[in-house]
Design a protein around this motif. Structure first.
Motif, PDB file in Angstrom:
ATOM      1  N   PHE A  55      22.785  28.415  61.579  1.00 40.37           N
ATOM      2  CA  PHE A  55      21.698  27.910  60.762  1.00 40.37           C
ATOM      3  C   PHE A  55      20.620  27.198  61.560  1.00 40.37           C
ATOM      4  CE2 PHE A  55      20.008  25.720  56.939  1.00 40.37           C
ATOM      5  CZ  PHE A  55      19.882  26.838  56.138  1.00 40.37           C
ATOM      6  N   ALA A  56      20.968  26.602  62.684  1.00 42.93           N
ATOM      7  CA  ALA A  56      19.971  25.899  63.501  1.00 42.93           C
ATOM      8  C   ALA A  56      18.893  26.862  63.981  1.00 42.93           C
ATOM      9  CB  ALA A  56      20.639  25.206  64.680  1.00 42.93           C
ATOM     10  N   HIS A  57      19.280  28.047  64.433  1.00 46.45           N
ATOM     11  CA  HIS A  57      18.298  29.030  64.888  1.00 46.45           C
ATOM     12  C   HIS A  57      17.431  29.507  63.737  1.00 46.45           C
ATOM     13  CE1 HIS A  57      21.069  29.938  68.494  1.00 46.45           C
ATOM     14  NE2 HIS A  57      20.201  28.997  68.790  1.00 46.45           N
ATOM     15  N   TYR A  58      18.046  29.703  62.578  1.00 45.55           N
ATOM     16  CA  TYR A  58      17.286  30.097  61.387  1.00 45.55           C
ATOM     17  C   TYR A  58      16.212  29.048  61.086  1.00 45.55           C
ATOM     18  CZ  TYR A  58      16.077  30.607  56.480  1.00 45.55           C
ATOM     19  OH  TYR A  58      15.385  30.705  55.301  1.00 45.55           O
ATOM     20  N   LEU A  59      16.603  27.767  61.067  1.00 43.69           N
ATOM     21  CA  LEU A  59      15.654  26.704  60.752  1.00 43.69           C
ATOM     22  C   LEU A  59      14.536  26.606  61.782  1.00 43.69           C
ATOM     23  CD1 LEU A  59      18.024  23.907  59.420  1.00 43.69           C
ATOM     24  CD2 LEU A  59      16.506  25.389  58.095  1.00 43.69           C
ATOM     25  N   GLU A  60      14.854  26.846  63.056  1.00 44.11           N
ATOM     26  CA  GLU A  60      13.823  26.832  64.094  1.00 44.11           C
ATOM     27  C   GLU A  60      12.796  27.937  63.851  1.00 44.11           C
ATOM     28  OE1 GLU A  60      15.968  27.148  67.764  1.00 44.11           O
ATOM     29  OE2 GLU A  60      16.714  25.099  67.634  1.00 44.11           O
ATOM     30  N   ALA A  74      -3.155  29.901  56.014  1.00 44.34           N
ATOM     31  CA  ALA A  74      -2.781  31.063  55.208  1.00 44.34           C
ATOM     32  C   ALA A  74      -1.955  30.628  54.007  1.00 44.34           C
ATOM     33  CB  ALA A  74      -1.968  32.043  56.063  1.00 44.34           C
ATOM     34  N   ASN A  75      -2.035  31.393  52.961  1.00 40.42           N
ATOM     35  CA  ASN A  75      -1.249  31.159  51.760  1.00 40.42           C
ATOM     36  C   ASN A  75       0.180  31.627  52.029  1.00 40.42           C
ATOM     37  OD1 ASN A  75       0.028  31.222  49.297  1.00 40.42           O
ATOM     38  ND2 ASN A  75      -1.581  32.370  48.244  1.00 40.42           N
ATOM     39  N   PRO A  76       1.155  30.721  52.085  1.00 35.12           N
ATOM     40  CA  PRO A  76       2.531  31.136  52.365  1.00 35.12           C
ATOM     41  C   PRO A  76       3.115  32.005  51.259  1.00 35.12           C
ATOM     42  CG  PRO A  76       2.455  28.837  51.723  1.00 35.12           C
ATOM     43  CD  PRO A  76       1.031  29.285  51.868  1.00 35.12           C
ATOM     44  N   PHE A  77       2.505  31.973  50.065  1.00 30.42           N
ATOM     45  CA  PHE A  77       3.026  32.751  48.946  1.00 30.42           C
ATOM     46  C   PHE A  77       2.345  34.117  48.800  1.00 30.42           C
ATOM     47  CE2 PHE A  77       3.893  28.314  47.963  1.00 30.42           C
ATOM     48  CZ  PHE A  77       5.254  28.377  47.796  1.00 30.42           C
ATOM     49  N   ALA A  78       1.428  34.438  49.724  1.00 32.15           N
ATOM     50  CA  ALA A  78       0.806  35.759  49.703  1.00 32.15           C
ATOM     51  C   ALA A  78       1.880  36.813  49.976  1.00 32.15           C
ATOM     52  CB  ALA A  78      -0.298  35.831  50.747  1.00 32.15           C
ATOM     53  N   PRO A  79       1.789  37.961  49.317  1.00 33.77           N
ATOM     54  CA  PRO A  79       2.835  38.989  49.468  1.00 33.77           C
ATOM     55  C   PRO A  79       3.151  39.351  50.911  1.00 33.77           C
ATOM     56  CG  PRO A  79       1.355  39.572  47.688  1.00 33.77           C
ATOM     57  CD  PRO A  79       0.758  38.356  48.357  1.00 33.77           C
ATOM     58  N   GLU A  80       2.132  39.455  51.766  1.00 35.92           N
ATOM     59  CA  GLU A  80       2.387  39.837  53.162  1.00 35.92           C
ATOM     60  C   GLU A  80       3.159  38.753  53.911  1.00 35.92           C
ATOM     61  OE1 GLU A  80      -1.811  38.050  53.026  1.00 35.92           O
ATOM     62  OE2 GLU A  80      -0.616  39.387  51.770  1.00 35.92           O
ATOM     63  N   ASN A  81       3.029  37.500  53.489  1.00 30.57           N
ATOM     64  CA  ASN A  81       3.765  36.416  54.138  1.00 30.57           C
ATOM     65  C   ASN A  81       5.186  36.306  53.580  1.00 30.57           C
ATOM     66  OD1 ASN A  81       1.594  35.847  55.791  1.00 30.57           O
ATOM     67  ND2 ASN A  81       0.668  34.511  54.272  1.00 30.57           N
ATOM     68  N   ILE A  82       5.348  36.565  52.311  1.00 30.49           N
ATOM     69  CA  ILE A  82       6.692  36.598  51.729  1.00 30.49           C
ATOM     70  C   ILE A  82       7.521  37.686  52.402  1.00 30.49           C
ATOM     71  CG2 ILE A  82       8.011  37.072  49.621  1.00 30.49           C
ATOM     72  CD1 ILE A  82       6.663  34.289  49.690  1.00 30.49           C
ATOM     73  N   VAL A  83       6.898  38.796  52.762  1.00 28.68           N
ATOM     74  CA  VAL A  83       7.601  39.867  53.492  1.00 28.68           C
ATOM     75  C   VAL A  83       8.149  39.327  54.806  1.00 28.68           C
ATOM     76  CG1 VAL A  83       7.251  42.047  54.741  1.00 28.68           C
ATOM     77  CG2 VAL A  83       6.368  41.773  52.411  1.00 28.68           C
ATOM     78  N   MET A  84       7.370  38.495  55.510  1.00 31.02           N
ATOM     79  CA  MET A  84       7.844  37.927  56.783  1.00 31.02           C
ATOM     80  C   MET A  84       9.006  36.954  56.551  1.00 31.02           C
ATOM     81  SD  MET A  84       4.459  37.406  59.172  1.00 31.02           S
ATOM     82  CE  MET A  84       3.634  36.254  58.077  1.00 31.02           C
ATOM     83  N   PHE A  85       8.895  36.115  55.519  1.00 29.18           N
ATOM     84  CA  PHE A  85       9.993  35.198  55.204  1.00 29.18           C
ATOM     85  C   PHE A  85      11.259  35.970  54.849  1.00 29.18           C
ATOM     86  CE2 PHE A  85       6.523  32.093  54.224  1.00 29.18           C
ATOM     87  CZ  PHE A  85       6.926  31.086  55.088  1.00 29.18           C
ATOM     88  N   ASN A  86      11.116  37.015  54.029  1.00 23.18           N
ATOM     89  CA  ASN A  86      12.280  37.806  53.625  1.00 23.18           C
ATOM     90  C   ASN A  86      12.939  38.504  54.816  1.00 23.18           C
ATOM     91  OD1 ASN A  86      12.323  37.203  50.864  1.00 23.18           O
ATOM     92  ND2 ASN A  86      10.826  38.779  50.392  1.00 23.18           N
ATOM     93  N   LEU A  88      12.978  37.411  57.933  1.00 24.40           N
ATOM     94  CA  LEU A  88      13.711  36.361  58.644  1.00 24.40           C
ATOM     95  C   LEU A  88      15.027  36.062  57.927  1.00 24.40           C
ATOM     96  CD1 LEU A  88      13.956  34.070  60.751  1.00 24.40           C
ATOM     97  CD2 LEU A  88      12.626  32.650  59.177  1.00 24.40           C
ATOM     98  N   ASP A  89      14.966  35.890  56.626  1.00 29.07           N
ATOM     99  CA  ASP A  89      16.172  35.594  55.841  1.00 29.07           C
ATOM    100  C   ASP A  89      17.211  36.695  55.981  1.00 29.07           C
ATOM    101  OD1 ASP A  89      14.902  33.298  54.986  1.00 29.07           O
ATOM    102  OD2 ASP A  89      14.182  34.214  53.127  1.00 29.07           O
ATOM    103  N   ALA A  90      16.764  37.935  55.949  1.00 24.86           N
ATOM    104  CA  ALA A  90      17.694  39.076  56.042  1.00 24.86           C
ATOM    105  C   ALA A  90      18.418  39.078  57.382  1.00 24.86           C
ATOM    106  CB  ALA A  90      16.933  40.385  55.840  1.00 24.86           C
ATOM    107  N   ARG A  91      17.716  38.722  58.463  1.00 22.24           N
ATOM    108  CA  ARG A  91      18.358  38.688  59.785  1.00 22.24           C
ATOM    109  C   ARG A  91      19.500  37.682  59.829  1.00 22.24           C
ATOM    110  NH1 ARG A  91      13.409  37.986  62.144  1.00 22.24           N
ATOM    111  NH2 ARG A  91      14.127  36.228  63.376  1.00 22.24           N
TER     112      ARG A  91
END
Length: 118
Positions: A55-60, A74-86, A88-91
């Motif tokens: 989890f430490a690496h994930y949080l970093e 940038a808007n963190p809730f913009a669809p293209e940014n949610i794709v980046m968050f997702n 990261l989460d999937a990894r």
């Protein structure tokens, strides 16, 4: 979670639990939850995760992504940014319900300071 200073609010489903300094909060694995400091005074806590999650690496990485978006205003809730968050989460085999974050912040009295644009 062990709270060392102040009070931390924890949402589990529809229930909000306030955990004051010296208090513990235990969550079952897989339980959808979030937590925040909804008070004017600082809060500090220790949150424990199984060693198998790295989890430490994930949080970093999450922090870096958030910082990059903030610096770009940038808007963190913009669809293209949610794709980046997702991605990261999937990894890290982690799941966050980003579509619920803004409404939770507003409902639970969070001070929303990020720039949101269309």
């Amino acid at each position: 979670m062990y709270v060392t200073e102040g009070t931390v609010s924890v949402l589990e489903g529809d229930r909000v639990v306030e955990v004051a300094a010296g208090g513990w909060h235990f969550r079952s694995r897989g339980l959808v939850h979030t937590f925040w400091n909804g008070h004017d005074s600082p809060a500090k806590f220790v949150d424990l995760y199984p060693s198998t999650q790295n989890f430490a690496h994930y949080l970093e990485e999450l922090s870096q992504l958030d910082e990059d978006l903030h610096n770009e205003r940038a808007n963190p809730f913009a669809p293209e940014n949610i794709v980046m968050f997702n991605a990261l989460d999937a990894r890290y085999k982690h799941e966050i319900f980003y579509e619920q974050i803004l409404s939770l912040w507003l409902t639970m009295g969070q001070k929303y300071e990020m720039l949101i644009t269309d």
